[in-house]
Design a protein around this motif. Structure first.
Motif, PDB file in Angstrom:
ATOM      1  N   VAL A 107      25.954  63.594  88.330  1.00  0.00           N
ATOM      2  CA  VAL A 107      26.185  62.163  87.414  1.00  0.00           C
ATOM      3  C   VAL A 107      25.161  61.119  88.103  1.00  0.00           C
ATOM      4  O   VAL A 107      24.448  60.522  87.401  1.00  0.00           O
ATOM      5  CB  VAL A 107      27.353  61.901  87.025  1.00  0.00           C
ATOM      6  CG1 VAL A 107      27.623  60.537  86.144  1.00  0.00           C
ATOM      7  CG2 VAL A 107      27.990  63.157  86.076  1.00  0.00           C
ATOM      8  N   LEU A 108      25.814  60.818  89.329  1.00  0.00           N
ATOM      9  CA  LEU A 108      25.167  59.646  90.089  1.00  0.00           C
ATOM     10  C   LEU A 108      23.849  59.847  90.317  1.00  0.00           C
ATOM     11  O   LEU A 108      23.143  58.844  90.378  1.00  0.00           O
ATOM     12  CB  LEU A 108      25.993  59.566  91.474  1.00  0.00           C
ATOM     13  CG  LEU A 108      27.516  59.032  91.067  1.00  0.00           C
ATOM     14  CD1 LEU A 108      28.090  59.192  92.564  1.00  0.00           C
ATOM     15  CD2 LEU A 108      27.516  57.669  90.437  1.00  0.00           C
ATOM     16  N   GLU A 109      23.469  60.966  90.492  1.00  0.00           N
ATOM     17  CA  GLU A 109      21.908  61.123  90.600  1.00  0.00           C
ATOM     18  C   GLU A 109      21.010  61.461  89.331  1.00  0.00           C
ATOM     19  O   GLU A 109      19.995  61.738  89.365  1.00  0.00           O
ATOM     20  CB  GLU A 109      21.586  62.420  91.507  1.00  0.00           C
ATOM     21  CG  GLU A 109      21.991  62.512  92.926  1.00  0.00           C
ATOM     22  CD  GLU A 109      21.847  63.676  93.658  1.00  0.00           C
ATOM     23  OE1 GLU A 109      22.169  63.783  94.990  1.00  0.00           O
ATOM     24  OE2 GLU A 109      21.792  64.784  93.107  1.00  0.00           O
ATOM     25  N   GLY A 110      21.925  61.464  88.407  1.00  0.00           N
ATOM     26  CA  GLY A 110      21.001  61.516  86.971  1.00  0.00           C
ATOM     27  C   GLY A 110      20.718  63.008  86.571  1.00  0.00           C
ATOM     28  O   GLY A 110      19.453  63.172  85.779  1.00  0.00           O
ATOM     29  N   ARG A 111      21.386  64.019  87.300  1.00  0.00           N
ATOM     30  CA  ARG A 111      20.922  65.195  87.056  1.00  0.00           C
ATOM     31  C   ARG A 111      21.904  66.202  86.458  1.00  0.00           C
ATOM     32  O   ARG A 111      21.584  67.421  86.178  1.00  0.00           O
ATOM     33  CB  ARG A 111      20.452  66.034  88.496  1.00  0.00           C
ATOM     34  CG  ARG A 111      19.297  65.300  89.312  1.00  0.00           C
ATOM     35  CD  ARG A 111      18.970  65.994  90.417  1.00  0.00           C
ATOM     36  NE  ARG A 111      20.001  66.121  91.446  1.00  0.00           N
ATOM     37  CZ  ARG A 111      20.367  67.190  92.085  1.00  0.00           C
ATOM     38  NH1 ARG A 111      19.691  68.408  91.560  1.00  0.00           N
ATOM     39  NH2 ARG A 111      21.270  67.052  92.828  1.00  0.00           N
ATOM     40  N   VAL A 112      22.896  65.760  85.953  1.00  0.00           N
ATOM     41  CA  VAL A 112      23.899  66.385  85.446  1.00  0.00           C
ATOM     42  C   VAL A 112      23.552  67.115  84.287  1.00  0.00           C
ATOM     43  O   VAL A 112      23.942  68.333  83.800  1.00  0.00           O
ATOM     44  CB  VAL A 112      25.243  65.529  85.041  1.00  0.00           C
ATOM     45  CG1 VAL A 112      24.980  64.853  83.955  1.00  0.00           C
ATOM     46  CG2 VAL A 112      26.438  66.574  84.744  1.00  0.00           C
ATOM     47  N   GLY A 113      22.592  66.490  83.298  1.00  0.00           N
ATOM     48  CA  GLY A 113      22.127  67.162  82.152  1.00  0.00           C
ATOM     49  C   GLY A 113      20.786  68.089  82.217  1.00  0.00           C
ATOM     50  O   GLY A 113      20.512  68.760  81.248  1.00  0.00           O
ATOM     51  N   ASP A 114      20.604  68.291  83.538  1.00  0.00           N
ATOM     52  CA  ASP A 114      19.511  69.311  83.866  1.00  0.00           C
ATOM     53  C   ASP A 114      19.755  70.334  84.794  1.00  0.00           C
ATOM     54  O   ASP A 114      19.410  69.979  85.936  1.00  0.00           O
ATOM     55  CB  ASP A 114      18.282  68.229  84.371  1.00  0.00           C
ATOM     56  CG  ASP A 114      16.974  69.171  84.521  1.00  0.00           C
ATOM     57  OD1 ASP A 114      16.764  70.431  84.128  1.00  0.00           O
ATOM     58  OD2 ASP A 114      15.817  68.417  85.213  1.00  0.00           O
ATOM     59  N   PRO A 115      20.578  71.260  84.396  1.00  0.00           N
ATOM     60  CA  PRO A 115      20.862  72.392  85.351  1.00  0.00           C
ATOM     61  C   PRO A 115      19.985  72.979  85.927  1.00  0.00           C
ATOM     62  O   PRO A 115      19.956  73.591  87.184  1.00  0.00           O
ATOM     63  CB  PRO A 115      21.545  73.379  84.130  1.00  0.00           C
ATOM     64  CG  PRO A 115      22.040  72.440  83.208  1.00  0.00           C
ATOM     65  CD  PRO A 115      21.034  71.495  83.065  1.00  0.00           C
ATOM     66  N   GLY A 116      18.591  73.045  85.402  1.00  0.00           N
ATOM     67  CA  GLY A 116      17.352  73.473  86.094  1.00  0.00           C
ATOM     68  C   GLY A 116      16.976  72.850  87.321  1.00  0.00           C
ATOM     69  O   GLY A 116      16.439  73.451  88.191  1.00  0.00           O
ATOM     70  N   ALA A 117      17.433  71.541  87.534  1.00  0.00           N
ATOM     71  CA  ALA A 117      17.362  70.816  88.636  1.00  0.00           C
ATOM     72  C   ALA A 117      18.297  71.140  89.751  1.00  0.00           C
ATOM     73  O   ALA A 117      18.190  70.423  90.670  1.00  0.00           O
ATOM     74  CB  ALA A 117      17.042  69.272  88.125  1.00  0.00           C
ATOM     75  N   TRP A 118      19.413  71.636  89.319  1.00  0.00           N
ATOM     76  CA  TRP A 118      20.601  71.860  90.433  1.00  0.00           C
ATOM     77  C   TRP A 118      20.059  72.717  91.476  1.00  0.00           C
ATOM     78  O   TRP A 118      19.280  73.837  91.243  1.00  0.00           O
ATOM     79  CB  TRP A 118      21.631  72.247  89.539  1.00  0.00           C
ATOM     80  CG  TRP A 118      22.450  71.554  88.503  1.00  0.00           C
ATOM     81  CD1 TRP A 118      22.045  70.273  88.261  1.00  0.00           C
ATOM     82  CD2 TRP A 118      23.422  71.689  87.866  1.00  0.00           C
ATOM     83  NE1 TRP A 118      22.446  69.738  87.051  1.00  0.00           N
ATOM     84  CE2 TRP A 118      23.557  70.826  86.873  1.00  0.00           C
ATOM     85  CE3 TRP A 118      24.206  72.903  87.603  1.00  0.00           C
ATOM     86  CZ2 TRP A 118      24.571  70.826  85.780  1.00  0.00           C
ATOM     87  CZ3 TRP A 118      25.465  72.943  86.759  1.00  0.00           C
ATOM     88  CH2 TRP A 118      25.475  71.850  85.740  1.00  0.00           C
ATOM     89  N   LEU A 119      20.431  72.430  92.718  1.00  0.00           N
ATOM     90  CA  LEU A 119      20.184  73.163  93.846  1.00  0.00           C
ATOM     91  C   LEU A 119      21.285  74.337  94.137  1.00  0.00           C
ATOM     92  O   LEU A 119      22.318  74.378  93.403  1.00  0.00           O
ATOM     93  CB  LEU A 119      20.048  72.249  95.125  1.00  0.00           C
ATOM     94  CG  LEU A 119      19.361  71.280  94.951  1.00  0.00           C
ATOM     95  CD1 LEU A 119      19.449  70.241  96.072  1.00  0.00           C
ATOM     96  CD2 LEU A 119      17.824  71.670  95.051  1.00  0.00           C
ATOM     97  N   GLY A 120      20.762  75.326  94.795  1.00  0.00           N
ATOM     98  CA  GLY A 120      21.923  76.406  95.114  1.00  0.00           C
ATOM     99  C   GLY A 120      23.057  75.900  95.498  1.00  0.00           C
ATOM    100  O   GLY A 120      24.174  76.553  95.144  1.00  0.00           O
ATOM    101  N   GLY A 121      23.251  75.142  96.390  1.00  0.00           N
ATOM    102  CA  GLY A 121      24.559  74.727  97.013  1.00  0.00           C
ATOM    103  C   GLY A 121      25.404  74.073  95.794  1.00  0.00           C
ATOM    104  O   GLY A 121      26.645  74.069  95.769  1.00  0.00           O
TER     105      GLY A 121
END
Length: 153
Positions: A107-121
Motif C-alpha cells: 500500500v505504501l509503495e502504491g503497488r497493492v492494486g497491481d499484483p503483476g508488479a509484486w516481487l517473489g518475496g
C-alpha cells in the motif's frame, strides 16, 4: 494406529513442514541477505545497510528459535493439545502480522492494486503466511480435532 488427540495432518504440518520452513528462513537470511532484500523491494539497496543486516540477523534468530520450539516442544508434549494450541495460536499472531506488514508495504509503495508488479518475496510472504495461518487458525479453533480441543492425553 496412534491414539493421539493431534490428527496426523496437523502433526505433519506443525512438526515437519513448519520447522523445515523455519530452517529455510534461517539459511536464506544467513547466506543470501541480498536476495532477501531484493525479493522484498523493487528499490532495494544491496548489499543492505548495517542496520538492515542487523534486523535480518534478528529475524534469523527468531526463525531459529521458532523452529527449535516446533521441533522440541511439540515432540516433548506430543499429546498435549493445550500446549500445541498455545504455540500455534502464538505463531498465528506472527502469520497475521507478517501478512499485514507485507500488505501495508505494498500500500505504501502504491503497488497493492497491481499484483503483476509484486516481487517473489512479497508473493511468498502473502500466500505462504496466509495459507499456513489458515491451517493454524483451523487447529486453534478445533477444526478437524474430533472433540480433542482442550484435552491432554
Amino acid at each position: 494406529m496412534s491414539s493421539s488427540p493431534i490428527p496426523t495432518f496437523y502433526r505433519v504440518v506443525f512438526t515437519l513442514i513448519d520447522p523445515f520452513f523455519c530452517a529455510l528462513g534461517v539459511a536464506t537470511h544467513l547466506f543470501t541477505k541480498n536476495d532477501v532484500i531484493a525479493g522484498l523491494s523493487p528499490t532495494a539497496l544491496v548489499p543492505p545497510a548495517p542496520e538492515t543486516a542487523l534486523l535480518l540477523d534478528f529475524l534469523l534468530g527468531f526463525f531459529a528459535m521458532l523452529g527449535c520450539l516446533q521441533v522440541s516442544l511439540l515432540r516433548a508434549r506430543p499429546n498435549d493439545v493445550p500446549v500445541w494450541r498455545a504455540l500455534q495460536g502464538s505463531t498465528l499472531v506472527l502469520d497475521v502480522i507478517m501478512t499485514a506488514a507485507t500488505a501495508r508495504k505494498l500500500v505504501l509503495e502504491g503497488r497493492v492494486g497491481d499484483p503483476g508488479a509484486w516481487l517473489g518475496g512479497e508473493w511468498q510472504n502473502l500466500a505462504g503466511n496466509a495459507a499456513i495461518g489458515a491451517v493454524r487458525a483451523a487447529f486453534v479453533l478445533g477444526i478437524g480435532m474430533g472433540g480433542a480441543k482442550g484435552k491432554t492425553a
